[in-house]
Design a protein around this motif. Structure first.
Motif, mmCIF file in Angstrom:
data_model
loop_
_atom_site.group_PDB
_atom_site.id
_atom_site.type_symbol
_atom_site.label_atom_id
_atom_site.label_comp_id
_atom_site.label_asym_id
_atom_site.label_seq_id
_atom_site.Cartn_x
_atom_site.Cartn_y
_atom_site.Cartn_z
ATOM 1 N N THR A 1 0.859 -1.183 0.000
ATOM 2 C CA THR A 1 0.000 0.000 0.000
ATOM 3 C C THR A 1 0.893 1.229 0.000
ATOM 4 N N ILE A 2 0.681 2.108 -0.959
ATOM 5 C CA ILE A 2 1.438 3.359 -1.064
ATOM 6 C C ILE A 2 0.435 4.503 -1.034
ATOM 7 N N SER A 3 0.617 5.438 -0.120
ATOM 8 C CA SER A 3 -0.344 6.537 0.023
ATOM 9 C C SER A 3 0.395 7.847 0.257
ATOM 10 N N GLU A 4 -0.113 8.885 -0.367
ATOM 11 C CA GLU A 4 0.367 10.241 -0.104
ATOM 12 C C GLU A 4 -0.598 10.870 0.898
ATOM 13 N N ILE A 5 -0.133 11.107 2.129
ATOM 14 C CA ILE A 5 -1.033 11.486 3.213
ATOM 15 C C ILE A 5 -0.549 12.742 3.930
ATOM 16 N N ALA A 6 -1.479 13.344 4.667
ATOM 17 C CA ALA A 6 -1.176 14.438 5.594
ATOM 18 C C ALA A 6 -1.943 14.158 6.873
ATOM 19 N N VAL A 7 -1.246 14.134 7.990
ATOM 20 C CA VAL A 7 -1.829 13.824 9.297
ATOM 21 C C VAL A 7 -1.759 15.083 10.149
ATOM 22 N N THR A 8 -2.900 15.511 10.685
ATOM 23 C CA THR A 8 -2.952 16.756 11.449
ATOM 24 C C THR A 8 -3.658 16.548 12.778
ATOM 25 N N ARG A 9 -3.394 17.489 13.690
ATOM 26 C CA ARG A 9 -4.036 17.490 15.006
ATOM 27 C C ARG A 9 -4.508 18.906 15.300
ATOM 28 N N LYS A 10 -5.664 19.022 15.925
ATOM 29 C CA LYS A 10 -6.193 20.335 16.266
ATOM 30 C C LYS A 10 -5.381 20.945 17.404
ATOM 31 N N ALA A 11 -4.954 22.199 17.196
ATOM 32 C CA ALA A 11 -4.213 22.934 18.218
ATOM 33 C C ALA A 11 -4.884 24.284 18.381
ATOM 34 N N GLY A 12 -5.881 24.337 19.264
ATOM 35 C CA GLY A 12 -6.664 25.553 19.413
ATOM 36 C C GLY A 12 -7.551 25.773 18.210
ATOM 37 N N LYS A 13 -7.411 26.934 17.584
ATOM 38 C CA LYS A 13 -8.207 27.254 16.400
ATOM 39 C C LYS A 13 -7.529 26.840 15.094
ATOM 40 N N SER A 14 -6.317 26.351 15.181
ATOM 41 C CA SER A 14 -5.587 25.967 13.975
ATOM 42 C C SER A 14 -5.283 24.480 14.014
ATOM 43 N N ASN A 15 -4.719 23.978 12.907
ATOM 44 C CA ASN A 15 -4.332 22.574 12.802
ATOM 45 C C ASN A 15 -2.819 22.460 12.740
ATOM 46 N N GLN A 16 -2.287 21.527 13.494
ATOM 47 C CA GLN A 16 -0.852 21.266 13.502
ATOM 48 C C GLN A 16 -0.563 20.045 12.639
ATOM 49 N N THR A 17 0.312 20.210 11.645
ATOM 50 C CA THR A 17 0.680 19.100 10.778
ATOM 51 C C THR A 17 1.691 18.214 11.483
ATOM 52 N N LEU A 18 1.338 16.953 11.680
ATOM 53 C CA LEU A 18 2.205 16.004 12.374
ATOM 54 C C LEU A 18 3.085 15.230 11.395
ATOM 55 N N PHE A 19 2.529 14.905 10.236
ATOM 56 C CA PHE A 19 3.292 14.200 9.207
ATOM 57 C C PHE A 19 2.670 14.497 7.858
ATOM 58 N N GLN A 20 3.523 14.706 6.878
ATOM 59 C CA GLN A 20 3.059 14.932 5.507
ATOM 60 C C GLN A 20 4.079 14.309 4.565
ATOM 61 N N GLY A 21 3.618 13.330 3.801
ATOM 62 C CA GLY A 21 4.557 12.666 2.913
ATOM 63 C C GLY A 21 4.014 11.348 2.400
ATOM 64 N N PRO B 1 8.843 11.703 5.099
ATOM 65 C CA PRO B 1 8.408 13.113 5.054
ATOM 66 C C PRO B 1 8.888 13.760 3.756
ATOM 67 N N THR B 2 7.996 14.466 3.106
ATOM 68 C CA THR B 2 8.332 15.096 1.836
ATOM 69 C C THR B 2 8.763 16.538 2.041
ATOM 70 N N ILE B 3 9.585 17.035 1.132
ATOM 71 C CA ILE B 3 10.055 18.412 1.206
ATOM 72 C C ILE B 3 9.017 19.375 0.627
ATOM 73 N N ILE B 4 8.383 18.980 -0.475
ATOM 74 C CA ILE B 4 7.352 19.816 -1.117
ATOM 75 C C ILE B 4 6.017 19.091 -0.967
ATOM 76 N N PRO B 5 5.187 19.466 0.005
ATOM 77 C CA PRO B 5 3.925 18.746 0.217
ATOM 78 C C PRO B 5 3.026 18.805 -1.006
ATOM 79 N N GLY B 6 2.414 17.671 -1.331
ATOM 80 C CA GLY B 6 1.424 17.609 -2.390
ATOM 81 C C GLY B 6 1.969 17.676 -3.801
ATOM 82 N N ALA B 7 3.290 17.506 -3.981
ATOM 83 C CA ALA B 7 3.864 17.649 -5.317
ATOM 84 C C ALA B 7 3.924 16.338 -6.088
#
Length: 436
Positions: free
Chosen positions: A260-280, A371-377
């Motif tokens: 299984t190969i997936s391009e993903i972004a994992v986030t967590r809520k931090a107050g009113k914004s989202n914190q990116t935990l992993f992207q790649g 982890p990717t250097i350019i997210p979503g590329a």
């Protein structure tokens, strides 16, 4: 054909080091620099002013008190410049986005491009996509000429209604005006080019990705399919998260193994914004000879996994600089992470625009999170208005070459670590530009 010991590398982004370890070091230095700048911005003027008053107090009966005047002037100058930092960041971000979208590819000989087009088995699909690209590029330019002036006008009207008409503002009117214009014009431009760009991306992927995948194995393209991360989270490879976004994914069998190969972004809520935990890129590979325990490689700066694993110290100084190793079986952990395997992990992502992979072995699964250097590329057609369809096909083939070179390195690593008796099956014929 014999496989190389190391994955085939592609040309890294201009100005970036080709080594994944060097990229990791560069990223850490950048984070430390940003923290220092933030501390200076918040505390710099106050510290300068306090130092000036201290000099005034200590040297009140002598000429030393004059030394405080330059510090007072510097503190005042920094305080006046700080409000300009916010609009400067807005303008810089907008310019970077605009420049990236309209960046043209390096010039290539026309003869080489024509030759590539005529010999490609996808020549018919490329011709249809080029016709569609041309129409949608014209549509994007027309929409830009229409919507960007409207966005700027709406921003000016909103600015006048909220700030200009009352004549009062809590901050600088100039700063507010710049922010309004960047958001209004930039948002309108994103909307103008985003709609035709989205239509082209959908047609591009539906036409080319299934054909290219067929040359690599029994794989299916699943757009937006979210992988099951429960094992990776439970064992501590990835942190607990609130939201999981997935773009392109591939499932099936590659070199006789489930994958299984997936391009993903994992986030967590931090107050009113989202914190990116992993992207790649998240890769889960099934193996035929299970592991007895669990071994995890995480970023050295990451938190300790809360699953009873013990820290495993290794002798390789570069490896220890990059990773923190945790294992439920110290003996197996050391047997898995031989010097040769540690070297493979450090160089696996070299030249691929990824940082060194996070790594998990447990039971019948090997998991890699890169982890990717350019997210979503990945797997996206570059430059609707600057790249012709043949250039976009070459970019997609290069993306597949990157990903399957990494997967080849993962499989070869498992064969070297756990199953040296397994023979390497001959892989299917790869398309041009991909590893043998």
């Amino acid at each position: 054909m014999e496989r190389p010991d190391r994955p085939v590398t592609t040309q890294p982004e201009e100005g970036w080091p080709s080594s994944a370890v060097a990229l990791q070091r560069q990223q850490r230095r950048a984070k430390r620099f940003i923290v220092r700048i933030a501390l200076f911005v918040m505390a710099g003027p106050v510290c300068l002013a306090l130092l000036a008053f201290l000099i005034f107090w200590l040297g009140s009966d002598s000429g030393w008190s004059l030394l405080g005047l330059p510090l007072i002037a510097l503190a005042a100058l920094v305080s006046l410049a700080l409000p300009l930092l916010v609009p400067a960041l807005f303008v810089l971000g907008a310019w970077a986005l605009f420049r990236s979208y309209y960046k043209k590819p390096p010039a290539a000989p026309a003869a080489a491009l024509v030759s590539s087009d005529t010999t490609s088995p996808l020549v018919a699909e490329v011709a249809l996509l080029e016709a569609l690209r041309g129409k949608l590029a014209i549509e994007a330019r027309r929409r830009t000429l229409l919507f960007v002036p409207l966005g700027l006008a709406a921003a000016l009207l909103l600015y006048w209604l909220m700030i200009g008409s009352s004549g009062s503002s809590k901050g600088s009117p100039f700063v507010a005006l710049v922010i309004f214009l960047v958001i209004g014009g930039g948002g309108a431009w994103i909307w103008a080019v985003g709609v035709p760009g989205g239509r082209y991306r959908k047609a591009f992927k539906e036409s080319l990705i299934p054909r290219l995948l067929a040359a690599h194995g029994e794989l299916v393209h699943n757009l937006g399919a979210k992988p099951d991360l429960s094992r990776a989270v439970a064992l501590g490879l990835l942190p607990a998260y609130d939201d999981l976004d997935a773009d392109d994914g591939f499932t099936g069998r590659y070199r006789g193994r489930p994958i299984t190969i997936s391009e993903i972004a994992v986030t967590r809520k931090a107050g009113k914004s989202n914190q990116t935990l992993f992207q790649g890129l998240y890769v889960e590979l099934g193996v035929s000879t299970p592991f007895r325990g669990t071994t995890i490689l995480r970023d050295r700066d990451g938190q300790q996994p809360g699953n009873g694993l013990q820290r495993l110290r290794l002798e390789d100084l570069v490896f220890e600089e990059v990773y923190a190793t945790w294992s439920s079986d110290q003996v197996e952990g050391r047997a898995v992470l031989t010097p040769a395997v540690m070297e493979r992990l450090l160089v696996m992502a070299d030249g691929q625009s990824f940082l060194p992979p996070l790594f998990l072995v447990s039971g019948d699964r090997m998991v890699f999170a890169l982890p990717t250097i350019i997210p979503g590329a990945l797997f996206e057609p570059p430059g609707l208005e600057t790249h012709v369809a043949a250039q976009q096909l070459a970019s997609l083939e290069a993306d597949f070459a990157r990903v399957f070179a990494l997967v080849d390195a993962m499989i070869d690593m498992h064969v070297a670590v756990r199953a040296p008796h397994e023979a390497l099956p001959i892989s299917p014929t790869h398309p041009a530009g991909s590893p043998p």
